[in-house]
Motif scaffolding. Sequence first.
Motif, PDB file in Angstrom:
ATOM      1  N   LYS A  59       0.832  -1.198   0.000  1.00  0.00           N
ATOM      2  CA  LYS A  59       0.000   0.000   0.000  1.00  0.00           C
ATOM      3  C   LYS A  59       0.874   1.259   0.000  1.00  0.00           C
ATOM      4  N   GLU A  60       1.896   1.238   0.865  1.00  0.00           N
ATOM      5  CA  GLU A  60       2.740   2.432   0.983  1.00  0.00           C
ATOM      6  C   GLU A  60       3.422   2.769  -0.344  1.00  0.00           C
ATOM      7  N   GLN A  61       3.674   1.727  -1.133  1.00  0.00           N
ATOM      8  CA  GLN A  61       4.360   1.961  -2.405  1.00  0.00           C
ATOM      9  C   GLN A  61       3.554   2.831  -3.363  1.00  0.00           C
ATOM     10  N   THR A  62       2.267   2.920  -3.134  1.00  0.00           N
ATOM     11  CA  THR A  62       1.448   3.690  -4.059  1.00  0.00           C
ATOM     12  C   THR A  62       1.008   5.036  -3.463  1.00  0.00           C
ATOM     13  N   VAL A  63       1.423   5.306  -2.224  1.00  0.00           N
ATOM     14  CA  VAL A  63       1.027   6.564  -1.596  1.00  0.00           C
ATOM     15  C   VAL A  63       1.956   7.683  -2.064  1.00  0.00           C
ATOM     16  N   VAL A  64       1.390   8.677  -2.687  1.00  0.00           N
ATOM     17  CA  VAL A  64       2.188   9.829  -3.117  1.00  0.00           C
ATOM     18  C   VAL A  64       2.529  10.659  -1.889  1.00  0.00           C
ATOM     19  N   GLU A  65       3.821  10.782  -1.589  1.00  0.00           N
ATOM     20  CA  GLU A  65       4.239  11.519  -0.400  1.00  0.00           C
ATOM     21  C   GLU A  65       4.317  13.008  -0.670  1.00  0.00           C
ATOM     22  N   LYS A  66       4.689  13.354  -1.908  1.00  0.00           N
ATOM     23  CA  LYS A  66       4.842  14.772  -2.239  1.00  0.00           C
ATOM     24  C   LYS A  66       4.898  14.905  -3.741  1.00  0.00           C
TER      25      LYS A  66
ATOM     26  N   VAL B  88       7.237  13.665  -8.541  1.00  0.00           N
ATOM     27  CA  VAL B  88       6.362  12.888  -7.674  1.00  0.00           C
ATOM     28  C   VAL B  88       7.225  11.945  -6.829  1.00  0.00           C
ATOM     29  N   LEU B  89       7.116  12.100  -5.497  1.00  0.00           N
ATOM     30  CA  LEU B  89       7.829  11.218  -4.564  1.00  0.00           C
ATOM     31  C   LEU B  89       6.858  10.128  -4.137  1.00  0.00           C
TER      32      LEU B  89
ATOM     33  N   ILE C 250      21.724  12.346  -0.810  1.00  0.00           N
ATOM     34  CA  ILE C 250      21.199  13.673  -1.095  1.00  0.00           C
ATOM     35  C   ILE C 250      22.051  14.685  -0.349  1.00  0.00           C
ATOM     36  N   GLU C 251      22.444  15.754  -1.034  1.00  0.00           N
ATOM     37  CA  GLU C 251      23.246  16.788  -0.368  1.00  0.00           C
ATOM     38  C   GLU C 251      23.070  18.127  -1.067  1.00  0.00           C
ATOM     39  N   TRP C 252      23.134  19.184  -0.259  1.00  0.00           N
ATOM     40  CA  TRP C 252      23.121  20.534  -0.820  1.00  0.00           C
ATOM     41  C   TRP C 252      24.424  20.777  -1.554  1.00  0.00           C
ATOM     42  N   THR C 253      24.362  21.539  -2.621  1.00  0.00           N
ATOM     43  CA  THR C 253      25.593  21.893  -3.315  1.00  0.00           C
ATOM     44  C   THR C 253      25.589  23.365  -3.718  1.00  0.00           C
ATOM     45  N   THR C 254      26.712  24.011  -3.506  1.00  0.00           N
ATOM     46  CA  THR C 254      26.877  25.388  -3.976  1.00  0.00           C
ATOM     47  C   THR C 254      27.887  25.429  -5.116  1.00  0.00           C
ATOM     48  N   GLU C 255      28.489  24.275  -5.425  1.00  0.00           N
ATOM     49  CA  GLU C 255      29.559  24.247  -6.419  1.00  0.00           C
ATOM     50  C   GLU C 255      29.102  23.821  -7.808  1.00  0.00           C
ATOM     51  N   LYS C 256      27.973  23.133  -7.892  1.00  0.00           N
ATOM     52  CA  LYS C 256      27.592  22.541  -9.173  1.00  0.00           C
ATOM     53  C   LYS C 256      26.655  23.410  -9.978  1.00  0.00           C
ATOM     54  N   SER C 257      26.326  24.584  -9.431  1.00  0.00           N
ATOM     55  CA  SER C 257      25.437  25.489 -10.144  1.00  0.00           C
ATOM     56  C   SER C 257      25.643  26.898  -9.628  1.00  0.00           C
ATOM     57  N   SER C 258      25.377  27.864 -10.499  1.00  0.00           N
ATOM     58  CA  SER C 258      25.399  29.266 -10.069  1.00  0.00           C
ATOM     59  C   SER C 258      24.071  29.640  -9.417  1.00  0.00           C
ATOM     60  N   ARG C 259      23.085  28.738  -9.496  1.00  0.00           N
ATOM     61  CA  ARG C 259      21.776  29.024  -8.897  1.00  0.00           C
ATOM     62  C   ARG C 259      21.824  28.814  -7.392  1.00  0.00           C
TER      63      ARG C 259
ATOM     64  N   HIS D 188      13.820  17.714   2.749  1.00  0.00           N
ATOM     65  CA  HIS D 188      13.519  16.884   3.916  1.00  0.00           C
ATOM     66  C   HIS D 188      12.645  15.684   3.555  1.00  0.00           C
ATOM     67  N   ALA D 189      11.701  15.866   2.634  1.00  0.00           N
ATOM     68  CA  ALA D 189      10.843  14.750   2.228  1.00  0.00           C
ATOM     69  C   ALA D 189      11.661  13.647   1.563  1.00  0.00           C
ATOM     70  N   ILE D 190      12.589  14.046   0.684  1.00  0.00           N
ATOM     71  CA  ILE D 190      13.401  13.043  -0.025  1.00  0.00           C
ATOM     72  C   ILE D 190      14.384  12.393   0.942  1.00  0.00           C
ATOM     73  N   LYS D 191      14.991  13.210   1.819  1.00  0.00           N
ATOM     74  CA  LYS D 191      15.932  12.654   2.792  1.00  0.00           C
ATOM     75  C   LYS D 191      15.220  11.645   3.698  1.00  0.00           C
ATOM     76  N   ASN D 192      14.027  11.982   4.172  1.00  0.00           N
ATOM     77  CA  ASN D 192      13.263  11.049   5.013  1.00  0.00           C
ATOM     78  C   ASN D 192      12.961   9.763   4.268  1.00  0.00           C
ATOM     79  N   ALA D 193      12.590   9.879   2.991  1.00  0.00           N
ATOM     80  CA  ALA D 193      12.287   8.689   2.197  1.00  0.00           C
ATOM     81  C   ALA D 193      13.532   7.809   2.078  1.00  0.00           C
ATOM     82  N   ILE D 194      14.668   8.427   1.791  1.00  0.00           N
ATOM     83  CA  ILE D 194      15.924   7.663   1.663  1.00  0.00           C
ATOM     84  C   ILE D 194      16.247   6.971   2.982  1.00  0.00           C
TER      85      ILE D 194
END
Length: 126
Positions: A7-14, A40-41, A76-85, A114-120
């Motif tokens: 069931k959980e496999q089909t629940v859209v978390e975000k 879609v997570l 999953i990690e924040w990055t400031t080096e891989k983009s100017s954004r 946070h949603a993706i990190k929690n899922a991982i």
Amino acid sequence: TDIISPKEQTVVEKEGYLLKAKIADGGKKLRKNWSTSWIVLVGGKIEFYKESKQPALANLKAGYKPEWVDLCGAQIEWTTEKSSRKNVFQITTISGNEFLLQSDIDFIILDWFHAIKNAIDRLPKE
Ligand code: I3P
């Protein structure tokens, strides 16, 4: 580790729009190309629906196969080096695929991180 019910496999978390750029495939670097994607997570994976020619919702019809990412063992990690954004984080899969996700709106990208990190963290590592 937790057992994930069918069931959980089909629940859209975000779900929602983010900017996405795939920067590596199987460890091989790709040319960065940002595009808006409906994300879609769900069930230990992330699905990416194109927003280019038709509305994303039209792609949700049965039979459409979106691009997707297996989050088992992903990082999953924040990055400031891989983009100017600003507000960019990277997801790296076991298979060596690398994705950048971005939003200019701080709370939107924070919620996604946070949603993706929690899922991982809930998934088996391999
Ligand atoms: C890239 C494009 C990307 C940019 C990237 C450029 O040029 O402008 O938007 O990434 O910077 O190389 P092109 O379209 O010619 O491939 P950001 O927007 O994330 O900064 P980069 O080479 O520093 O990654």
